[in-house]
Design an enzyme around this catalytic site. Sequence first.
Site, PDB file in Angstrom:
ATOM      1  N   ASP A  64       0.707  -1.344   0.311  1.00 39.46           N
ATOM      2  CA  ASP A  64      -0.050   0.047  -0.243  1.00 39.46           C
ATOM      3  C   ASP A  64       0.982   1.403  -0.115  1.00 39.46           C
ATOM      4  O   ASP A  64       2.102   1.376   1.135  1.00 39.46           O
ATOM      5  CB  ASP A  64      -0.783   0.250   1.043  1.00 39.46           C
ATOM      6  N   THR A  97      -2.675   4.905  -3.690  1.00 38.95           N
ATOM      7  CA  THR A  97      -2.049   5.785  -2.961  1.00 38.95           C
ATOM      8  C   THR A  97      -0.534   5.508  -4.281  1.00 38.95           C
ATOM      9  O   THR A  97       0.404   6.731  -4.427  1.00 38.95           O
ATOM     10  CB  THR A  97      -1.887   5.059  -1.361  1.00 38.95           C
ATOM     11  N   THR A  98       0.151   5.021  -4.471  1.00 39.60           N
ATOM     12  CA  THR A  98       1.102   4.594  -5.181  1.00 39.60           C
ATOM     13  C   THR A  98       1.038   5.353  -6.269  1.00 39.60           C
ATOM     14  O   THR A  98       2.512   5.351  -6.998  1.00 39.60           O
ATOM     15  CB  THR A  98       1.162   2.936  -5.617  1.00 39.60           C
ATOM     16  N   ASP A 394      -8.990  -0.046   2.506  1.00 37.21           N
ATOM     17  CA  ASP A 394      -8.424   0.384   1.123  1.00 37.21           C
ATOM     18  C   ASP A 394     -10.017  -0.013  -0.110  1.00 37.21           C
ATOM     19  O   ASP A 394     -10.299   0.685  -0.251  1.00 37.21           O
ATOM     20  CB  ASP A 394      -7.301  -0.017   0.525  1.00 37.21           C
TER      21      ASP A 394
END
Length: 563
Positions: A64, A97-98, A394
């Site tokens: 994550d 997020t990545t 998530d």
Amino acid sequence: MSAMMQPSIILLKEGTDTSQGKAQLVSNINACTAVADVVRTTLGPRGMDKLIHDDKGNVTISNDGATIMKLLDIIHPASKILVDIAKSQDSEVGDGTTTVVLLAGEFLKEAKPFIEDGVHPQNLIKSYRTASYLAIEKIKQLAVSIEGKSLEEKKSLLAKCAATTLSSKLIGGEKEFFASMVVDSVIAIGNDDRLNMIGIKKVPGGNMRDSFLVNGVAFKKTFSYAGFEQQPKKFLNPKILLLNIELELKSEKENAEIRLSDPSQYQSIVDAEWNIIYDKLDKCVQSGAKVVLSRLAIGDLATQYFADRDIFCAGRVTEEDLQRVAAATGGTVQTSVNNVIDEVLGTCELFEERQVGNERFNIFSGCPSGRTATIVLRGGADQFIEEAERSLHDAIMIVRRALKNSTVVAGGGAIDMEISRYLRQHARTIAGKSQLFINSYAKALEVIPRQLCDNAGFDATDVLNKLRQKHALPSGEGAPYGVDINTGGIADSFANFVWEPAVVKINAINAATEAACLVLSVDETVKNPKSESAQGEAAASTMGGRGRGGAAFRGRGRGMRRR
């Protein structure tokens, strides 16, 4: 002669490190690209995980983006901006997020050759902002709404969104199993915004398939005294009393002073203490409650007393669990047992104590208001369960977002390729340097499908060429095509149900562009020297932490021993 003898001006303290100009900007861009390279390999369903070992010896395995960025102790000032956007993406939408870190890194990478060639950063910033505005407008056009569908249809659509998120996580192998669980839990809490109404409890042992969803509240059996085993462990439609008081025998304090003229009076004082606790317990019983929960301790006397009257009790229940029980059962937490009326008691269809692995759980199900759900996670290793919890968080965030902003776009790099094509096309209509800058922005967006291919071990150039060709079709039928992770070719992401909420992409592009523009607008870094003495540090901390003060030196120079 006098003109040559000008005194030198000393502006900054000795030892201050300043760097400015083009070299400084390029160095900041390199630092941000290095950070993006750390999380680059975690993108997508075939992304690798990172094992992070901190100074306390804790080990975290995660892919994550936000978790990794949080755990990396980044000290480079410009790179910290990327950590911030990963955190904000996580708190705002929960996933992507990545993506956001990768995009920001790629925008800067594309800007680097222009900066080196002497282009003014403000020109780049202006073009990047225009491109981001155009990209977001295009996403809104391409998004498909899921509004107006029946609940069953909506459920299956939301499950597809959750499955897309989960496919890139460690628990991707069981994504269908968990996706439906996540959708049920989000629908259970309805429009309630508080995410803590969905509890996630972790029990090591068993396999992932042993995880289950409770439509209500489940929490671990609390510390209990003798007499607990004699209490009934199952009730149908019980009344539930929630307390925030201690039910223990309180003896007089050691320093209490009582003057007695007659030894027989001592007994009456002891009796008074017993009467106080018995009075409290009687009131609990008279309220008609069959389950008594308290945030503070319920002592051995009370436990035995309740057991004799077929009442279940649990003390030291955590604040969070007690609040969730209150929300689910419709009860109110009481700070006194005097005049407990029916309105403050909660109720549920079934209360039972169930063995899960080697833990015992108290489970309240069939709650009337039903605005809460609990997911009990099982798995082999502790790190694995931790990562599963982060993955579910998530997915829960994504489903909530999709429910609220009910529009979805094609995933798998499809939307990125389509925007890239649109921006390239648009750039041709612009005269001047902006055309080059918008083109470079469009090229940067291709990093998502390229990285998906690289992480899966496919030939990225080959797949990207196929995608470009498909997206360039004049009919527009190629718009939903993205990378097919299973075959290494391209496929219609929409038809394969690889979907993500439009808000995730919009947020990611917004945040990444802002971060890139922020880094590009910095042309000088000034690093103040560390203060020489403890007095200097004290001064720094009292000045409200200007520059490096406050946080870095908090506590030092305030009479604390220096390490």
